[in-house]
Design an enzyme around this catalytic site. Structure first.
Site, PDB file in Angstrom:
ATOM      1  N   CYS A 191      35.923 -24.511 -47.125  1.00 53.07           N
ATOM      2  CA  CYS A 191      37.202 -24.448 -47.843  1.00 53.07           C
ATOM      3  C   CYS A 191      38.421 -24.157 -46.952  1.00 53.07           C
ATOM      4  CB  CYS A 191      37.121 -23.476 -49.026  1.00 53.07           C
ATOM      5  SG  CYS A 191      36.111 -22.040 -48.779  1.00 53.07           S
ATOM      6  N   ARG A 231      25.272 -19.611 -41.110  1.00 55.23           N
ATOM      7  CA  ARG A 231      25.431 -18.239 -41.599  1.00 55.23           C
ATOM      8  C   ARG A 231      24.381 -17.365 -40.920  1.00 55.23           C
ATOM      9  NH1 ARG A 231      26.788 -19.365 -48.073  1.00 55.23           N
ATOM     10  NH2 ARG A 231      28.627 -20.649 -47.628  1.00 55.23           N
ATOM     11  N   GLN A 263      25.958 -28.769 -47.116  1.00 58.54           N
ATOM     12  CA  GLN A 263      26.182 -28.750 -48.559  1.00 58.54           C
ATOM     13  C   GLN A 263      26.872 -30.034 -49.001  1.00 58.54           C
ATOM     14  OE1 GLN A 263      26.919 -24.170 -49.920  1.00 58.54           O
ATOM     15  NE2 GLN A 263      28.688 -25.266 -49.182  1.00 58.54           N
ATOM     16  N   ASP A 275      29.558 -30.313 -50.371  1.00 57.93           N
ATOM     17  CA  ASP A 275      30.711 -29.451 -50.631  1.00 57.93           C
ATOM     18  C   ASP A 275      31.946 -30.298 -50.937  1.00 57.93           C
ATOM     19  OD1 ASP A 275      31.878 -27.023 -50.865  1.00 57.93           O
ATOM     20  OD2 ASP A 275      32.021 -26.595 -48.728  1.00 57.93           O
ATOM     21  N   LYS A 322      34.955 -18.940 -63.191  1.00 58.42           N
ATOM     22  CA  LYS A 322      34.014 -19.946 -62.696  1.00 58.42           C
ATOM     23  C   LYS A 322      33.019 -20.328 -63.785  1.00 58.42           C
ATOM     24  CE  LYS A 322      30.937 -16.395 -60.798  1.00 58.42           C
ATOM     25  NZ  LYS A 322      30.059 -15.999 -59.705  1.00 58.42           N
ATOM     26  N   HIS A 382      36.513 -25.232 -56.281  1.00 60.85           N
ATOM     27  CA  HIS A 382      35.347 -25.328 -55.396  1.00 60.85           C
ATOM     28  C   HIS A 382      34.226 -25.972 -56.203  1.00 60.85           C
ATOM     29  CE1 HIS A 382      36.961 -22.305 -52.455  1.00 60.85           C
ATOM     30  NE2 HIS A 382      37.591 -21.888 -53.542  1.00 60.85           N
TER      31      HIS A 382
END
Length: 753
Positions: free
Chosen positions: A409, A438, A456, A458, A539, A586
């Site tokens: 992001c 990560r 991902q 994403d 969300k 997102h």
């Protein structure tokens, strides 16, 4: 985690004949010694019992008497309790409990209900009501009730751990499938021998029908009560920011806990300890080592039996086992948490990504590529550095701090910020399959479900506030399509503004209303999760269910008001060139592709649907003399994009080759011999032994393409149109009869009509 079963390997000894005779002579004595040892077992109770237990109880009893006196002194008032069906029941404040209400409805309900919900807040069944309220009574089938049930079971396990070992208890939460308790044992290690005494002690606590007693205590009293336990002291000093908090008692156990709990331990009808492991205090490898005991429990013995059957099936479906057997992927100590995808595994990976890319084109997403490494200043701007730096792989470059990106992001914000944006460009849908890293703790790594390197599906949607509802509808339609093709059902939850949030309440209200409208328009049932939104926006939480009815959260749809503000993002409105701030959505559907492959592997048990399969067909010649034609068939179908192999092993019989292909989960087995070579065809059967018979190569290719393009989940039968393409031998043309010269004296042939 897919299997909680212990492996109990049987030792295999190799010895000479003489050694065998010697062993036999002492065999009877050895068996007797083993029997005596087994009978003796591991002691259940630590003797003497830890002194802190009685000291703790004394403090609790003293304070609980005061609480009971205060409660008795409160003046009861008439209140109304409204049930979900609208029925109103008269009650008394400070006297009537949800359990009293349940008993008033039926004794059966009072026995089955696990926990109450008062005005949307979980509430102990025996705890008295304080005012008029809306009351829900939740049974074990409800997810929140299940969590409470397992939390209470963890306390029973904690009681057993203390009595058995005298350990200092740390954390004991419910988890997705059961519960665990961490304990500091000062170097003592729990073994399989510890399981029977722990389970026996749990059984005694359950048989004693120990009530769960709730008590609110001051910080000072808590520090006095838990002076023996350094870990509870840390929690009290570092985690509790209110003047008081609660403890719960069941039998001799008193634990720091927010609750709520079941009324008493007898609600637990079936239980088992499932696993033992080591861990660290709060996951920090530099902190104290702890022992972790896992368990699961149910209000019915039948449910435990069903669970065990599911675990046996889950063990067979373990993606790590199937990944090895099918040569899909592996891990290596030189790169822990980073997967090596072999050719067949890479095929599945690429098919999934191409499937998403195809949908991106149809749904107005634009794929972008962003860097893997960024200066820490980017993460400071986004706010991740302050909260997430320890979970990032960091390195020094040109005397400045950099890190591998753990999410996309912030990079997409830079892309939006790169130039002036107009309202005409919105919504701007950016998709990114960039590699993410990560720094997960070594102890947390688990196959493909928890890795350090992953990708991902994403995407981030930059839009106007007025476009939120339409974009959310599009996201929901997208995930329904994808999950439908993958064979998943899913549940939706709307998580709203938490107690601590950033932004204006009016902005949150509008956003939550947009999400609610989009969910209603979507037409699928959804639940409200009040206060469970992220601090930066509400969300939609999506939970999928696999073939074993296990829940997985992969997709996410989150609104974000904060990143646009932190990066100073704007677009021009077209009216006097006014600047307005966009909202970011997102959005991910597969989530981590690695984790999705793990879930799919276990969901399909390695029996991949044709469009995803790394083994779509195996060509099997009936005799070595047809090997050349078998290779031709493999080459032709492989050239059309299908994963086709050929078995030329002359050491196997035809039946053995077919069986091997079925066990290897080839979707189709194509048997070829003399007739098939003549007809340019193959005899087709499936891994489930469904025989389709002889089909032409063109027909087979057409069928394979249809299965691929439709993303069908099953090996569907050939359609009539495909069967019409069967290549049959062409009829032998009639050869013209040569014209012979007329015989002497014969009449001339007549002219052709």
């Amino acid at each position: 985690p897919v299997s909680f079963f212990f492996l109990r390997p049987f030792p295999v000894d190799t010895m000479s004949e003489a050694q065998g005779k010697a062993a036999a002579e002492g065999g009877k004595k050895e068996k007797k010694d083993k029997k005596d040892k087994k009978k003796e077992g591991v002691k259940e109770l630590l003797e003497p019992a830890p002194a802190y237990i009685d000291e703790r109880i004394a403090i609790f009893d003293e304070l609980y008497k005061k609480y009971e006196a205060e409660l008795a002194a409160k003046e009861p008032k008439d209140i109304e309790v409204t049930l979900p069906d609208g029925k109103v029941i008269a009650a008394k404040s400070w006297r009537t409990s949800p359990l009293d209400i349940a008993k008033g409805i039926s004794e059966g309900l009072a026995r089955d209900v696990v926990i109450a919900k008062v005005n949307g807040q979980l509430w102990d069944l025996p705890r008295v009501l304080e005012e008029s309220c809306v009351l829900q009574l939740l049974k074990f089938e409800d997810d929140e009730a299940k969590s409470v049930f397992w939390h209470s079971s963890a306390h029973v396990l904690g009681e057993a751990i203390e009595l058995h070992s005298g350990a200092c208890l740390c954390y004991g939460p419910p988890i997705q499938d059961g519960f665990y308790y961490d304990a500091f044992t000062a170097g003592q290690t729990f073994s399989e021998g510890s399981i029977p005494p722990l389970e026996n002690l749990m059984g005694k606590a359950i048989k004693d029908k120990q009530p769960f007693l709730r008590l609110e205590m001051s910080k000072e009293d808590l520090l006095r009560m838990f002076k023996y336990n350094e870990f509870k002291q840390r929690i009290i000093n570092e985690r509790i920011d209110t003047p008081t908090t609660t403890v719960y008692r069941c039998g001799p156990l008193i634990d720091l806990c927010r609750g709520p709990h079941v009324p008493d331990t007898s609600r637990i009808k079936a239980y088992t300890i499932t696993k033992l492991s080591a861990t660290y205090w709060e996951g920090n490898a530099e902190a104290e080592s702890l022992q972790r005991v896992y368990g699961i429990s149910f209000p019915d013995k039948k449910l435990l039996k069903e669970w065990k059957v599911l675990q046996e099936e889950a063990a067979k479906r373990d993606h790590r086992k199937i990944g090895k057997d099918q040569e899909l992927f592996f891990f290596h100590e030189y790169s822990p948490g980073c997967c090596f995808f072999q050719p067949r595994g890479a095929h599945i990976y690429n098919v999934l990504m191409n499937f998403m890319k195809e949908q991106y084109k149809r749904r107005g997403f634009q794929e972008v590529i962003t860097p893997n490494i960024f200066n820490s200043k980017l993460w400071e701007t986004s706010g991740h550095w302050q909260h997430y730096a320890d979970d990032m792989f960091q390195l020094d470059v040109d005397k400045e701090r950099f890190a591998l990106k753990p999410m996309n992001c912030p990079g997409h914000c830079l892309m939006f910020q790169h130039r002036v944006r107009s309202y005409k460009e919105l919504p701007l849908r950016l998709a990114d399959f960039g590699v993410l890293h990560r720094n997960e703790l070594a102890g947390a790594l688990s196959g493909l479900t928890r890795v350090r390197r992953f990708q991902q599906d994403d995407a981030h949607i930059f839009c106007m506030q007025s476009q939120i509802e339409t974009e959310i509808e599009g996201c929901l339609d997208f995930l329904r399509y994808v999950y439908g093709k993958l064979g998943f059902t899913f549940e939706l939850n709307l998580s709203t503004r938490p107690a601590k949030f950033l932004g204006e309440p009016s902005q949150w209200d509008l956003a939550e209303k947009s999400l609610e409208n989009a969910l209603n328009a979507f037409g699928q049932p959804w639940k409200l999760n009040p206060g469970d939104g992220a601090f930066y926006g509400p969300k939609v939480d999506i939970t999928i269910k696999d073939a074993l009815k296990r829940a997985h959260q992969c997709a996410t749809i989150q609104l974000d008001f904060q990143l646009p503000q932190r990066f100073g993002l704007h677009y021009t409105s077209g009216v006097n060139d006014e600047l307005h701030r966009p909202v970011i959505i997102h959005r991910a559907i597969l989530g981590s592709v690695e984790r999705m492959i793990a879930i799919l592997t276990e969901n399909f048990a390695g029996k991949w649907p044709f469009w995803l399969s790394p083994r779509q067909a195996q060509v099997v010649p009936v005799h070595p003399k047809f090997n050349e034609y078998a290779m031709e068939v493999q080459k032709e179908l492989h050239g059309k994009g299908f994963m086709v192999d050929v078995d030329l092993d002359e050491g196997c019989t035809l039946n053995k080759k077919i069986r091997n292909a079925q066990l290897a989960q080839y979707n189709f087995i194509l048997v070829v011999g003399e007739a098939e070579e003549t007809n340019r065809s193959a005899n087709v059967r499936t891994r489930d032994n469904e025989v389709h018979g002889e089909q032409s190569l063109s027909q087979i290719a057409t069928h394979f393409k249809r299965l691929t393009d439709s993303h069908a989940s099953e090996n569907e039968s050939f359609t009539k149109e495909e069967k019409d393409l069967l290549h049959m031998p062409a009829p032998v043309p009639e050869l013209p009869v040569p014209e012979l010269p007329p015989a002497v004296g014969a009449p001339a042939p007549a002219a052709a009509a």
